[in-house]
Scaffold this motif. Structure first.
Motif, PDB file in Angstrom:
ATOM      1  N   SER A 312       0.841  -1.220  -0.147  1.00 24.20           N
ATOM      2  CA  SER A 312       0.048  -0.082  -0.063  1.00 24.20           C
ATOM      3  C   SER A 312       0.889   1.177   0.182  1.00 24.20           C
ATOM      4  CB  SER A 312      -1.115  -0.195   1.221  1.00 24.20           C
ATOM      5  OG  SER A 312      -0.305   0.448   2.410  1.00 24.20           O
ATOM      6  N   GLU A 313       2.019   1.300   0.669  1.00 18.62           N
ATOM      7  CA  GLU A 313       2.822   2.368   0.750  1.00 18.62           C
ATOM      8  C   GLU A 313       3.618   2.293  -0.651  1.00 18.62           C
ATOM      9  OE1 GLU A 313       3.955   2.768   5.504  1.00 18.62           O
ATOM     10  OE2 GLU A 313       5.573   2.595   4.027  1.00 18.62           O
ATOM     11  N   ALA A 314       3.881   1.520  -1.386  1.00 12.40           N
ATOM     12  CA  ALA A 314       4.360   1.363  -2.491  1.00 12.40           C
ATOM     13  C   ALA A 314       3.390   2.189  -3.801  1.00 12.40           C
ATOM     14  CB  ALA A 314       4.787  -0.054  -3.138  1.00 12.40           C
ATOM     15  N   LYS A 315       2.183   2.016  -3.452  1.00  5.73           N
ATOM     16  CA  LYS A 315       1.038   2.309  -4.568  1.00  5.73           C
ATOM     17  C   LYS A 315       1.179   3.981  -4.118  1.00  5.73           C
ATOM     18  CE  LYS A 315      -3.352   1.030  -5.899  1.00  5.73           C
ATOM     19  NZ  LYS A 315      -4.777   0.572  -5.559  1.00  5.73           N
ATOM     20  N   SER A 316       0.994   4.332  -2.798  1.00  6.19           N
ATOM     21  CA  SER A 316       1.018   5.694  -2.477  1.00  6.19           C
ATOM     22  C   SER A 316       2.196   6.385  -3.172  1.00  6.19           C
ATOM     23  CB  SER A 316       0.878   6.054  -1.149  1.00  6.19           C
ATOM     24  OG  SER A 316      -0.018   5.247  -0.391  1.00  6.19           O
ATOM     25  N   CYS A 317       3.146   5.788  -3.184  1.00  9.98           N
ATOM     26  CA  CYS A 317       4.340   6.610  -3.706  1.00  9.98           C
ATOM     27  C   CYS A 317       5.023   6.240  -5.073  1.00  9.98           C
ATOM     28  CB  CYS A 317       5.945   6.630  -2.686  1.00  9.98           C
ATOM     29  SG  CYS A 317       6.346   5.050  -2.711  1.00  9.98           S
ATOM     30  N   ASN A 318       3.959   5.496  -5.773  1.00 11.35           N
ATOM     31  CA  ASN A 318       4.188   5.155  -7.253  1.00 11.35           C
ATOM     32  C   ASN A 318       5.304   4.192  -7.334  1.00 11.35           C
ATOM     33  OD1 ASN A 318       2.040   6.262  -8.639  1.00 11.35           O
ATOM     34  ND2 ASN A 318       2.951   8.272  -8.635  1.00 11.35           N
ATOM     35  N   LEU A 319       5.788   3.300  -6.490  1.00  9.07           N
ATOM     36  CA  LEU A 319       6.803   2.528  -6.678  1.00  9.07           C
ATOM     37  C   LEU A 319       6.138   1.392  -7.247  1.00  9.07           C
ATOM     38  CD1 LEU A 319       9.884   1.713  -5.818  1.00  9.07           C
ATOM     39  CD2 LEU A 319       8.974   0.554  -3.929  1.00  9.07           C
ATOM     40  N   LYS A 320       6.758   1.109  -8.501  1.00 11.08           N
ATOM     41  CA  LYS A 320       6.265  -0.098  -9.369  1.00 11.08           C
ATOM     42  C   LYS A 320       6.805  -1.665  -8.500  1.00 11.08           C
ATOM     43  CE  LYS A 320       5.462  -1.867 -13.567  1.00 11.08           C
ATOM     44  NZ  LYS A 320       6.497  -2.466 -14.544  1.00 11.08           N
ATOM     45  N   THR A 321       5.836  -2.486  -8.398  1.00 12.83           N
ATOM     46  CA  THR A 321       6.270  -3.554  -7.881  1.00 12.83           C
ATOM     47  C   THR A 321       5.842  -4.853  -8.674  1.00 12.83           C
ATOM     48  OG1 THR A 321       4.207  -3.947  -6.342  1.00 12.83           O
ATOM     49  CG2 THR A 321       6.417  -3.179  -5.474  1.00 12.83           C
ATOM     50  N   LEU A 322       6.432  -6.174  -8.678  1.00  9.17           N
ATOM     51  CA  LEU A 322       5.844  -7.206  -9.443  1.00  9.17           C
ATOM     52  C   LEU A 322       4.717  -7.735  -8.940  1.00  9.17           C
ATOM     53  CD1 LEU A 322       9.351  -8.675 -11.139  1.00  9.17           C
ATOM     54  CD2 LEU A 322       7.646  -6.981 -12.215  1.00  9.17           C
ATOM     55  N   LYS A 323       3.985  -8.426  -9.361  1.00 10.89           N
ATOM     56  CA  LYS A 323       2.918  -8.989  -8.951  1.00 10.89           C
ATOM     57  C   LYS A 323       3.091 -10.095  -7.804  1.00 10.89           C
ATOM     58  CE  LYS A 323      -1.710 -10.574  -8.997  1.00 10.89           C
ATOM     59  NZ  LYS A 323      -2.174 -10.021  -7.836  1.00 10.89           N
ATOM     60  N   TYR A 324       2.680  -9.647  -6.546  1.00  7.50           N
ATOM     61  CA  TYR A 324       2.758 -10.282  -5.257  1.00  7.50           C
ATOM     62  C   TYR A 324       1.727 -11.212  -4.931  1.00  7.50           C
ATOM     63  CZ  TYR A 324       3.803 -11.353  -0.389  1.00  7.50           C
ATOM     64  OH  TYR A 324       4.134 -11.725   0.958  1.00  7.50           O
ATOM     65  N   ASP A 325       1.629 -12.440  -4.884  1.00  5.16           N
ATOM     66  CA  ASP A 325       0.568 -13.193  -4.039  1.00  5.16           C
ATOM     67  C   ASP A 325       0.903 -13.447  -2.588  1.00  5.16           C
ATOM     68  OD1 ASP A 325      -1.343 -13.268  -6.288  1.00  5.16           O
ATOM     69  OD2 ASP A 325       0.436 -14.757  -7.021  1.00  5.16           O
ATOM     70  N   ASN A 326       2.107 -14.096  -2.256  1.00  4.24           N
ATOM     71  CA  ASN A 326       2.276 -14.605  -1.072  1.00  4.24           C
ATOM     72  C   ASN A 326       3.819 -14.949  -0.900  1.00  4.24           C
ATOM     73  OD1 ASN A 326       1.781 -16.883  -2.420  1.00  4.24           O
ATOM     74  ND2 ASN A 326      -0.341 -16.975  -1.613  1.00  4.24           N
ATOM     75  N   GLY A 327       4.394 -14.908   0.173  1.00  3.22           N
ATOM     76  CA  GLY A 327       5.755 -15.399   0.312  1.00  3.22           C
ATOM     77  C   GLY A 327       6.653 -14.327   1.087  1.00  3.22           C
ATOM     78  N   PHE A 328       7.885 -14.539   0.769  1.00  3.93           N
ATOM     79  CA  PHE A 328       9.144 -14.139   1.687  1.00  3.93           C
ATOM     80  C   PHE A 328       9.413 -12.818   1.055  1.00  3.93           C
ATOM     81  CE2 PHE A 328      11.417 -17.464   4.252  1.00  3.93           C
ATOM     82  CZ  PHE A 328      10.203 -17.781   5.019  1.00  3.93           C
ATOM     83  N   PHE A 329       9.179 -12.606  -0.133  1.00  5.03           N
ATOM     84  CA  PHE A 329       9.867 -11.570  -0.817  1.00  5.03           C
ATOM     85  C   PHE A 329       8.920 -10.568  -1.699  1.00  5.03           C
ATOM     86  CE2 PHE A 329      12.443 -15.277  -0.837  1.00  5.03           C
ATOM     87  CZ  PHE A 329      13.309 -14.941   0.058  1.00  5.03           C
ATOM     88  N   ILE A 330       9.304  -9.507  -2.031  1.00  5.17           N
ATOM     89  CA  ILE A 330       8.664  -8.500  -2.929  1.00  5.17           C
ATOM     90  C   ILE A 330       9.715  -7.886  -4.040  1.00  5.17           C
ATOM     91  CG2 ILE A 330       7.197  -6.360  -3.291  1.00  5.17           C
ATOM     92  CD1 ILE A 330       5.747  -7.059  -0.523  1.00  5.17           C
ATOM     93  N   SER A 331       9.393  -8.048  -4.935  1.00  4.48           N
ATOM     94  CA  SER A 331      10.465  -7.515  -6.108  1.00  4.48           C
ATOM     95  C   SER A 331      10.023  -6.132  -6.776  1.00  4.48           C
ATOM     96  CB  SER A 331      10.763  -8.455  -7.154  1.00  4.48           C
ATOM     97  OG  SER A 331      11.389  -9.499  -6.565  1.00  4.48           O
ATOM     98  N   ILE A 332      11.065  -5.055  -7.040  1.00  2.00           N
ATOM     99  CA  ILE A 332      10.682  -3.966  -7.546  1.00  2.00           C
ATOM    100  C   ILE A 332      11.755  -4.018  -8.911  1.00  2.00           C
ATOM    101  CG2 ILE A 332      11.088  -1.598  -7.129  1.00  2.00           C
ATOM    102  CD1 ILE A 332      11.086  -2.520  -4.015  1.00  2.00           C
ATOM    103  N   PRO A 333      11.068  -3.740 -10.011  1.00  2.00           N
ATOM    104  CA  PRO A 333      11.919  -3.719 -11.311  1.00  2.00           C
ATOM    105  C   PRO A 333      12.727  -2.575 -10.938  1.00  2.00           C
ATOM    106  CG  PRO A 333       9.712  -3.768 -11.707  1.00  2.00           C
ATOM    107  CD  PRO A 333       9.494  -3.602 -10.272  1.00  2.00           C
ATOM    108  N   CYS A 334      14.075  -2.569 -11.680  1.00  6.43           N
ATOM    109  CA  CYS A 334      15.159  -1.590 -11.464  1.00  6.43           C
ATOM    110  C   CYS A 334      16.269  -1.625 -12.024  1.00  6.43           C
ATOM    111  CB  CYS A 334      15.440  -1.680  -9.769  1.00  6.43           C
ATOM    112  SG  CYS A 334      16.700  -0.714  -9.459  1.00  6.43           S
TER     113      CYS A 334
END
Ligand SMILES: Cc1ncc(COP(=O)(O)O)c(C=O)c1O
Length: 383
Positions: A312-334
């Protein structure tokens, strides 16, 4: 250097997650979002109890090469199967390496997704293999077209297909294939006239909070005779016993099992006897198995809270993330992930630069540490 054979001279371990994690954890002010282990690190109560009661023989005597009949039953129970052959392995890594090494000749091609868990590249290199990749996600969905395009090429050139599927909770994206996506993938394999091996790296199976993963019904797939699944189990994550090194390789084919036993005996010989006994005592006892499920829910819920906050914070600051469902990691294209890594390191924040991404291990962070992190990362990102 002269003592090492030429084909191995290039195999130097660098930029490894475990190494970067060590630097991160030695920084007393550090926020460590690098390593794939759940924090706060706690041994499950039922694990402590069982361990405390193990006999000297259970702990210190050799185990058998495959882990024994009870371990076979226990691992079948873990996967919701009944009639498969099983070999104990040093972690999920041992199961993956064995699968890859026994299914591909030197010079043949291993198909893996991009992005993926870094050691897949090393496992291929260690075995003298080529690597082909397909982009895992397209429009936030599993990219079956991409898989088929590369798969067809390998099949036409090599007359077989061997690939790793890391599901559920793919590392590093946190994507889990929808059931239809999994079935469509198997549908493609079933139609081929050549042997197709799916090395199913299900290291994060117990981390998913989806019912079909919890009850293992997602594994009820119809396979034609040309398709084999090699299940690579990691007990590291399911049981929070990372350093004890236990996993399992599970397969339907008896001949494969016999060859894998030979490989095990001539590579690591046999595995951690105490942990093998632990798995037997949990997986073959309904009451203890229920305790295990309950303990896992705590981890799944904590991950769910942390991911919700980060996303939700990523969305607020326009930080793009790859599709996340569940798990240990979240990825940001960069594109500049090494630079982002260095900049954040100067602020005592440690993330992992992998595969044109910044990987954030939410598993290692408290909610307090997650707060504001997306915004901080956004400052340095060039998409
Ligand atoms: C995708 C994936 N596969 C396999 C493993 C292997 O785990 P282990 O060898 O510790 O059981 C890991 C561990 O980080 C992983 O992330």
């Amino acid at each position: 250097m002269a003592f090492i054979i030429k084909s191995k001279l290039d195999n130097i371990l660098k930029d490894d997650a475990l190494g970067i994690g060590k630097v991160a954890s030695s920084d007393p002010m550090g926020i460590n979002a690098t390593v794939g282990s759940f924090q706060p690190f706690e041994v499950f109560d039922f694990v402590k109890e069982i361990e405390g009661g193990l006999s000297t023989k259970d702990k210190y005597a050799y185990s058998s090469v495959d882990g024994g009949e009870k371990f076979r039953q226990a691992t079948n129970s873990y996967l919701g199967l009944s009639d498969h052959y099983v070999i104990s392995t040093p972690g999920g890594t041992g199961a993956i390496t064995t699968s890859v090494g026994l299914t591909l000749e030197k010079g043949e091609t291993l198909l893996i997704p991009y992005p993926c868990w870094g050691p897949y590249f090393g496992i291929a290199k260690e075995n003298g293999l080529n690597v082909a990749t397909y982009t895992l996600l397209k429009d936030d969905k599993f990219n079956l077209d991409g898989f088929i395009e590369v798969g067809n090429k390998i099949i036409s050139e090599e007359g077989k297909l061997v690939f790793i599927l890391n599901d559920p909770c793919h590392n590093p994206t946190g994507y889990s294939l929808r059931q239809e996506e999994l079935e469509d993938l198997v549908g493609y394999l079933n139609k081929q006239k050549v042997p197709c091996t799916m090395i199913l790296d299900c290291a994060y199976l117990d981390i998913s909070n989806e019912a079909r993963h919890k009850d293992r019904s997602f594994l009820k797939l119809h396979l034609e005779d040309n398709v084999e699944i090699l299940y690579c189990v990691s007990y590291s994550k399911s049981y929070q016993i990372y350093g004890q090194r236990l996993g399992a390789l599970v397969m339907k084919d008896e001949f494969f099992y016999k060859v894998a036993c030979f490989h095990a005996r001539t590579t690591w010989s046999n595995c951690n006897h105490a942990m093998i006994t632990l798995i037997e005592k949990v997986e073959l006892d309904l009451e203890t198995k229920a305790k295990h499920k309950k303990a896992l829910e705590k981890i799944q819920n904590a991950l769910s809270e942390r991911s919700k906050l980060f996303l939700s914070e990523a969305k607020s600051c326009n930080l793009k993330t790859l599709k996340y469902d569940n798990g240990f990691f979240i990825s940001i294209p960069c594109k500049n992930n090494k630079e982002v890594f260095e900049k954040l390191k100067d602020e005592h924040i440690y993330v992992l630069p992998v595969c044109d991404l910044v990987r954030v291990a939410i598993c290692g962070l408290t909610l307090e540490q997650v707060k504001g992190l997306a915004k901080k990362i956004k400052e340095y990102i060039i998409e």
